[in-house]
Design a protein around this motif. Structure first.
Motif, short mmCIF file in Angstrom:
data_model
loop_
_atom_site.label_atom_id
_atom_site.label_comp_id
_atom_site.label_asym_id
_atom_site.label_seq_id
_atom_site.Cartn_x
_atom_site.Cartn_y
_atom_site.Cartn_z
N TYR A 58 0.83 -1.21 0.00
CA TYR A 58 0.00 0.00 0.00
C TYR A 58 0.86 1.25 0.00
CZ TYR A 58 -2.65 3.87 1.88
OH TYR A 58 -3.18 5.12 2.08
N LEU A 59 1.90 1.28 0.84
CA LEU A 59 2.76 2.46 0.92
C LEU A 59 3.45 2.73 -0.41
CD1 LEU A 59 4.45 2.03 4.42
CD2 LEU A 59 2.64 3.61 3.78
N ARG A 60 3.93 1.68 -1.05
CA ARG A 60 4.60 1.86 -2.34
C ARG A 60 3.62 2.38 -3.39
NH1 ARG A 60 8.08 -3.79 -2.23
NH2 ARG A 60 9.89 -2.97 -1.07
N SER A 61 2.41 1.84 -3.37
CA SER A 61 1.40 2.30 -4.34
C SER A 61 1.04 3.76 -4.10
CB SER A 61 0.15 1.41 -4.24
OG SER A 61 0.46 0.07 -4.52
N ALA A 62 0.85 4.13 -2.82
CA ALA A 62 0.49 5.51 -2.49
C ALA A 62 1.61 6.48 -2.86
CB ALA A 62 0.16 5.62 -1.00
N ALA A 63 2.86 6.08 -2.59
CA ALA A 63 4.00 6.95 -2.91
C ALA A 63 4.13 7.13 -4.42
CB ALA A 63 5.28 6.37 -2.32
N ALA A 64 3.89 6.06 -5.18
CA ALA A 64 3.98 6.15 -6.64
C ALA A 64 2.84 6.98 -7.21
CB ALA A 64 3.99 4.75 -7.25
N TYR A 65 1.64 6.79 -6.68
CA TYR A 65 0.46 7.51 -7.19
C TYR A 65 0.60 9.02 -6.98
CZ TYR A 65 -4.41 9.01 -7.58
OH TYR A 65 -5.57 9.66 -7.95
N SER A 66 1.16 9.42 -5.84
CA SER A 66 1.29 10.85 -5.52
C SER A 66 2.59 11.46 -6.05
CB SER A 66 1.22 11.06 -4.01
OG SER A 66 2.26 10.37 -3.36
N GLY A 67 3.49 10.63 -6.55
CA GLY A 67 4.77 11.13 -7.04
C GLY A 67 5.80 11.33 -5.95
N VAL A 68 5.46 10.97 -4.72
CA VAL A 68 6.40 11.13 -3.60
C VAL A 68 7.63 10.25 -3.80
CG1 VAL A 68 6.70 10.65 -1.13
CG2 VAL A 68 4.68 11.89 -1.93
N ASP A 69 7.46 9.08 -4.42
CA ASP A 69 8.59 8.16 -4.59
C ASP A 69 9.74 8.78 -5.39
OD1 ASP A 69 7.07 8.17 -6.90
OD2 ASP A 69 7.44 6.06 -7.34
N LYS A 70 9.42 9.73 -6.25
CA LYS A 70 10.46 10.37 -7.07
C LYS A 70 11.29 11.36 -6.26
CE LYS A 70 7.88 9.96 -11.41
NZ LYS A 70 6.80 9.15 -10.85
N ARG A 71 10.85 11.71 -5.06
CA ARG A 71 11.57 12.66 -4.21
C ARG A 71 12.45 11.97 -3.17
NH1 ARG A 71 9.37 17.83 -4.37
NH2 ARG A 71 7.94 18.03 -6.13
N ILE A 72 12.47 10.64 -3.17
CA ILE A 72 13.21 9.90 -2.16
C ILE A 72 14.64 9.64 -2.64
CG2 ILE A 72 13.31 7.81 -0.74
CD1 ILE A 72 10.31 7.47 -1.21
N GLN A 73 15.60 9.94 -1.77
CA GLN A 73 17.00 9.62 -2.03
C GLN A 73 17.37 8.43 -1.13
OE1 GLN A 73 19.82 12.89 -2.77
NE2 GLN A 73 18.22 14.31 -2.08
N PHE A 74 17.45 7.25 -1.74
CA PHE A 74 17.72 6.04 -0.98
C PHE A 74 19.21 5.92 -0.64
CE2 PHE A 74 13.78 4.83 -3.25
CZ PHE A 74 13.00 4.50 -2.15
N VAL A 75 19.46 5.09 0.37
CA VAL A 75 20.83 4.86 0.87
C VAL A 75 21.50 6.20 1.18
CG1 VAL A 75 22.92 3.46 0.57
CG2 VAL A 75 20.88 2.89 -0.73
N HIS A 76 20.75 7.08 1.81
CA HIS A 76 21.23 8.38 2.28
C HIS A 76 20.98 8.44 3.79
CE1 HIS A 76 21.65 9.55 -1.86
NE2 HIS A 76 21.91 10.80 -1.55
N ARG A 77 22.03 8.18 4.55
CA ARG A 77 21.90 8.15 6.01
C ARG A 77 22.34 9.49 6.59
NH1 ARG A 77 21.32 4.16 9.43
NH2 ARG A 77 21.90 2.60 7.86
N LEU A 78 21.43 10.17 7.29
CA LEU A 78 21.76 11.43 7.94
C LEU A 78 22.60 11.16 9.18
CD1 LEU A 78 21.47 14.50 8.16
CD2 LEU A 78 19.33 14.12 9.40
N VAL A 79 23.79 11.78 9.22
CA VAL A 79 24.72 11.57 10.32
C VAL A 79 24.67 12.73 11.31
CG1 VAL A 79 27.15 11.24 10.93
CG2 VAL A 79 26.21 10.20 8.85
N ALA A 80 24.62 13.96 10.78
CA ALA A 80 24.65 15.14 11.65
C ALA A 80 23.85 16.26 11.02
CB ALA A 80 26.10 15.59 11.89
N ALA A 81 23.27 17.09 11.89
CA ALA A 81 22.52 18.26 11.45
C ALA A 81 23.05 19.47 12.21
CB ALA A 81 21.02 18.07 11.70
N GLU A 82 23.52 20.48 11.47
CA GLU A 82 24.16 21.64 12.08
C GLU A 82 23.38 22.90 11.70
OE1 GLU A 82 28.01 21.53 10.35
OE2 GLU A 82 28.51 19.54 11.16
N TRP A 83 22.74 23.52 12.69
CA TRP A 83 21.97 24.74 12.43
C TRP A 83 22.88 25.97 12.52
CZ3 TRP A 83 17.68 26.54 10.39
CH2 TRP A 83 17.32 27.87 10.64
#
Length: 455
Positions: A58-83
């Protein structure tokens, strides 16, 4: 090169996908991306256990239907966030399969849940390493595991154990459920259909079903602590009606606590109790003396054969996926700060956290948060604000009494108390627990109570 986005969503689980959908629908001109550490979307539901496959589809279908899947960058692990207050930007240090890179964002939304997906909660089981077979933690379920004819011992009595056992039995495995103390288990219909489904349009009927489920769940949750004796009686009556005659009610289904002091276990269509009728599942209430090469020796002297032991004893809790947070070069300590409305953290600019309820569906809280973030971003634009920061006044801090962020007395929650953000007893610092209240705040709540908008 540094990529830049208005919003970065961390995690392509059900919360992240929903947040992306709400964001692009409400604010189509904003740029966003989703960073996912794994090579597929779904988060928890990507694990090959229970009904995860259906939900993942269901999640894959919903992401594909809405186009959200095209905005995902896979194998991208966030290590640090610096404001950086000077730039009004958050620099995100990201590890990929090949290199490390940097992404900047005006706003960061952490959809990482509150489990540590890399380090499980270690079970205190004597001589567990002596077992000649496999020791499996549900977080790291082997995709190639052989089931048929094997003897499994599932240690635990919580939701994970109650979910796993019927599925192991379906694969022709012999299963022993070993619990130190029982949990409350409630059988709920998984695919009920009333005569109204033949009259109402599907969309209206589904909305009615959703409202009915939320209402009855909320009323039952309020009923349990207000009338614990009656709640215990109702739950026990249902269990009595579903148990096979050869399985005694006491001690296997007599918890030591009142309903909803720990999470209530739900089993769809009574599948856990059906597995007890199959003849392939037995239940033991005892403590472990030691693990032997062939299985487990109980304190009573009984020995249970085990080709594999599943340690369904809880998960290690962690917020923000263990990301190292800094503000203008100084470390930001998540466990020492309060959460504002269960979403934004004290003194942390332009960041929000997706955290679910302990007494209702996770997705309800996630969706209420997504609605709020869209409103907050619109308000920031209206005020021409570059940053928004929750602030706790010194006078309020002195009077504040701490409350549990997760209102459960489960062992794994108690052990994580020092690793979770703080919650208070007053104002916008109280923990969330009510979807309709939180959704109302998301749409109309006071944005100046505890928030500072910076130009």
């Amino acid at each position: 090169m540094t990529e830049r986005f208005d919003v970065v969503i961390v995690g392509a689980d059900i919360s992240g996908i929903n947040a992306a959908y709400r964001l692009q629908a409400a604010l189509p001109d904003l740029s966003y991306t989703i960073l996912e550490a794994r090579d597929s979307l779904g988060g928890t539901w990507d694990f090959p256990i229970a009904e995860g496959v259906a939900i993942l589809h269901y999640l894959r279908s919903a992401a594909a239907y809405s186009g959200v899947d095209k905005r995902i960058q896979f194998v991208h692990r966030l290590v640090a966030a610096e404001w950086s207050s000077a730039q009004h930007l958050c620099r995100l240090n990201v590890d990929t399969a090949a290199v490390s890179k940097q992404i900047t964002a005006c706003f960061v939304l952490f959809c990482t849940g509150y489990y540590n997906y890399h380090t499980p909660l270690q079970a205190d089981i004597p001589h567990l390493d002596q077992l000649s077979g496999q020791v499996i933690h549900p977080q790291f379920w082997p995709a190639d595991l052989k089931y048929e004819g094997k003897s499994f011992v599932v240690i635990g009595s919580g939701a994970t154990a109650i979910t796993l056992v019927p599925k192991l039995a379906e694969h022709d495995a012999n299963v022993a459920v070993l619990q130190r103390s029982p949990s409350y288990i409630l059988s709920v219909p998984n695919n009920s259909r009333s005569w109204l489904s033949y009259i109402l349009p599907t969309r209206q009927y589904r909305k009615m079903q959703r409202f009915y489920f939320m209402l009855t769940s909320r009323l039952f949750f309020l009923f349990c602590p207000s009338m614990p004796g009656s709640a215990r009686w109702l739950l026990r009556q249902q269990v009595h009606s579903l148990l096979p005659r050869n399985v005694p009610f006491d001690p296997h289904f007599v918890p030591r606590y009142n309903p909803w002091e720990q999470r209530l276990c739900l089993c769809p269509d009574g599948d856990f109790f059906k597995s007890l009728h199959s003849g392939r599942v037995q239940i033991k209430t005892d403590t472990i003396r030691t693990v032997t090469p062939a299985g487990i020796e109980l304190s009573s002297g009984e020995h249970i054969k085990a080709d594999a032991i599943v340690t369904a004893t809880g998960l290690r809790l962690q917020v923000a996926g263990g990301v190292h947070l800094t503000i203008d070069g100084l470390p930001h300590n998540l466990p020492s700060k309060y959460l504002w409305q269960g979403m934004l953290q004290q003194d942390l600019p332009n960041a929000a956290f997706m955290l679910g309820y302990t007494n209702a569906s996770w997705t309800l809280s996630a969706d209420a948060t997504a609605h709020f973030i869209c409103r907050l971003l619109r308000e920031m634009d209206r005020r021409d604000a570059k940053a928004v920061v929750p602030r706790l006044e010194a006078s309020n801090a002195q009077r504040m009494e701490q409350r549990p962020l997760l209102n459960l007395n489960s062992t794994y929650v108690k052990e994580a108390a020092g690793d979770l953000p703080l919650a208070g007893d007053r104002g916008p610092w109280q923990p969330r627990d009510h979807y309709w209240k939180d959704l109302g705040f998301a749409r109309n709540g006071d944005l100046d109570d505890g928030l500072e908008f910076l130009p």
